[in-house]
Design an enzyme around this catalytic site. Structure first.
Site, PDB file in Angstrom:
ATOM      1  CB  THR A   7      27.143   5.479  33.682  1.00 56.59           C
ATOM      2  OG1 THR A   7      27.001   5.138  32.303  1.00 56.59           O
ATOM      3  CG2 THR A   7      28.108   6.650  33.777  1.00 56.59           C
ATOM      4  N   GLY A  36      30.651   7.969  26.938  1.00 56.33           N
ATOM      5  CA  GLY A  36      30.088   9.249  26.483  1.00 56.33           C
ATOM      6  C   GLY A  36      29.427   9.984  27.635  1.00 56.33           C
ATOM      7  CE  LYS A  37      23.489   7.782  30.130  1.00 60.34           C
ATOM      8  NZ  LYS A  37      22.672   6.885  30.930  1.00 60.34           N
ATOM      9  CG  ASP A  53      16.952   4.757  33.646  1.00 59.93           C
ATOM     10  OD1 ASP A  53      17.821   4.310  32.873  1.00 59.93           O
ATOM     11  OD2 ASP A  53      15.813   4.266  33.713  1.00 59.93           O
ATOM     12  CE1 TYR A  93      12.753   5.897  20.258  1.00 62.10           C
ATOM     13  CE2 TYR A  93      14.097   6.069  22.238  1.00 62.10           C
ATOM     14  CZ  TYR A  93      13.197   5.367  21.457  1.00 62.10           C
ATOM     15  OH  TYR A  93      12.742   4.141  21.875  1.00 62.10           O
ATOM     16  CG  ASP A  94      19.857  12.656  19.893  1.00 65.67           C
ATOM     17  OD1 ASP A  94      18.994  12.818  20.774  1.00 65.67           O
ATOM     18  OD2 ASP A  94      21.074  12.686  20.116  1.00 65.67           O
ATOM     19  CE  LYS A  98      21.279  14.954  23.165  1.00 66.89           C
ATOM     20  NZ  LYS A  98      21.547  13.555  22.857  1.00 66.89           N
ATOM     21  CG  HIS A 144      17.009  14.512  28.618  1.00 64.95           C
ATOM     22  ND1 HIS A 144      17.480  14.881  27.376  1.00 64.95           N
ATOM     23  CD2 HIS A 144      17.253  13.173  28.706  1.00 64.95           C
ATOM     24  CE1 HIS A 144      17.955  13.822  26.740  1.00 64.95           C
ATOM     25  NE2 HIS A 144      17.839  12.776  27.537  1.00 64.95           N
ATOM     26  NE  ARG A 145      22.643  12.396  28.677  1.00 68.07           N
ATOM     27  CZ  ARG A 145      21.756  11.874  27.828  1.00 68.07           C
ATOM     28  NH1 ARG A 145      20.871  11.004  28.258  1.00 68.07           N
ATOM     29  NH2 ARG A 145      21.765  12.184  26.555  1.00 68.07           N
TER      30      ARG A 145
HETATM   31  P1  IMP Z   1      19.731   6.045  29.278  1.00 66.43           P
HETATM   32  O1  IMP Z   1      18.964   5.754  30.521  1.00 66.43           O
HETATM   33  O2  IMP Z   1      20.365   7.387  29.313  1.00 66.43           O
HETATM   34  O3  IMP Z   1      20.682   4.948  28.916  1.00 66.43           O
HETATM   35  O4  IMP Z   1      18.675   6.147  28.087  1.00 66.43           O
HETATM   36  C1  IMP Z   1      17.793   5.088  27.748  1.00 66.43           C
HETATM   37  C2  IMP Z   1      17.339   5.234  26.314  1.00 66.43           C
HETATM   38  O5  IMP Z   1      16.607   6.472  26.156  1.00 66.43           O
HETATM   39  C3  IMP Z   1      18.469   5.320  25.292  1.00 66.43           C
HETATM   40  O6  IMP Z   1      18.841   4.028  24.872  1.00 66.43           O
HETATM   41  C4  IMP Z   1      17.835   6.106  24.172  1.00 66.43           C
HETATM   42  O7  IMP Z   1      17.040   5.281  23.368  1.00 66.43           O
HETATM   43  C5  IMP Z   1      16.923   7.072  24.920  1.00 66.43           C
HETATM   44  N1  IMP Z   1      17.630   8.347  25.181  1.00 66.43           N
HETATM   45  C6  IMP Z   1      18.042   8.820  26.387  1.00 66.43           C
HETATM   46  N2  IMP Z   1      18.639  10.025  26.246  1.00 66.43           N
HETATM   47  C7  IMP Z   1      18.607  10.312  24.929  1.00 66.43           C
HETATM   48  C8  IMP Z   1      19.091  11.410  24.153  1.00 66.43           C
HETATM   49  O8  IMP Z   1      19.685  12.385  24.639  1.00 66.43           O
HETATM   50  N3  IMP Z   1      18.857  11.328  22.826  1.00 66.43           N
HETATM   51  C9  IMP Z   1      18.219  10.291  22.233  1.00 66.43           C
HETATM   52  N4  IMP Z   1      17.779   9.232  22.894  1.00 66.43           N
HETATM   53  C10 IMP Z   1      17.966   9.230  24.248  1.00 66.43           C
END
Ligand code: IMP
Length: 199
Positions: free
Chosen positions: A9, A13-14, A71, A156-157, A177, A182-183
């Site tokens: 990545t 932040g991640k 993802d 979407y937080d 959080k 989920h992460r």
């Molecule tokens: P990514 O795969 O982690 O980059 O997430 C893809 C998309 O899902 C992001 O651009 C957000 O719109 C949404 N998303 C993923 N994780 C979160 C979260 O923890 N909070 C809010 N939106 C999230």
């Protein structure tokens, strides 16, 4: 034995969040900064899993090391699982987080709060240079709110209410959080796989 893992990545932040979860004397974290020229991956898969595996495979093949990717997406029950794999671009290519939230609010306006169940899902993939691959999932259940609340987080937080706390992800402390997300749930499983050497 120290295991080396490259994080697939470019999101700082991640990288921080994952570093915190995987912290162990037996795990050495490398990032794409350590491998200039690593190709960008187009996230065009039909599922979160397709995208996670593709990212980990490309980075493992380029670096010759075990790669870890993830993802994530938001699945809203009343919208048959949308936005799902297109969460980042729900309101169109190059849209903002606010555009996505406004589109979601509009789609949910006639749906009762009881029918507003949603979940964030994260798929993490580990891919080794020998071609072994493993995916795990983390899920966080919630409700889509009627209005945006809170200033923290991203995406979407402000609309995602965690019932146990009665707060949106954007209202929760970052530390909270990062424990229930989920992460976090997916990466805790990844840590076990790495430390138990069961990829
Ligand atoms: P990514 O795969 O982690 O980059 O997430 C893809 C998309 O899902 C992001 O651009 C957000 O719109 C949404 N998303 C993923 N994780 C979160 C979260 O923890 N909070 C809010 N939106 C999230």
């Amino acid at each position: 034995m120290i295991r080396e893992i490259v994080l697939a990545t470019r999101n700082p932040g991640k990288v921080n969040e994952i570093r915190n979860i995987l912290k162990s004397p037996d795990i050495r974290i490398l990032t794409l900064e350590d491998f200039p020229g690593c190709p960008e991956v187009v996230e065009d898969g039909a599922t979160l899993e397709d995208n996670a595996v593709k990212k980990a495979r490309v980075v493992s093949e380029f670096t010759g090391k075990t790669a870890l990717s993830d993802d994530s997406g938001l699945e809203v029950e009343a919208l048959n699982g949308a936005p799902g794999v297109i969460s980042a671009r729900f309101a169109g290519e190059n849209c903002s987080y606010d555009d996505n939230n406004n589109k979601l609010l509009k789609l949910m306006k006639d749906i009762s709060e009881q029918n507003s169940r949603a979940r964030f899902k994260c798929v993490a993939a580990l891919y080794s240079p020998g071609g072994q691959m493993r995916t795990v999932q983390g899920v966080c259940e919630g409700i889509i709110g009627r209005e945006k609340r809170g200033d923290g987080g991203f995406g979407y937080d402000p609309l995602f209410i965690v019932p146990e706390y009665g707060k949106t992800f954007a209202e929760l402390e970052q530390e909270t959080k990062n424990k229930i997300s989920h992460r976090a749930k997916a990466f805790i499983k990844v840590k076990d796989i790495i430390l138990l050497n069961i990829l």
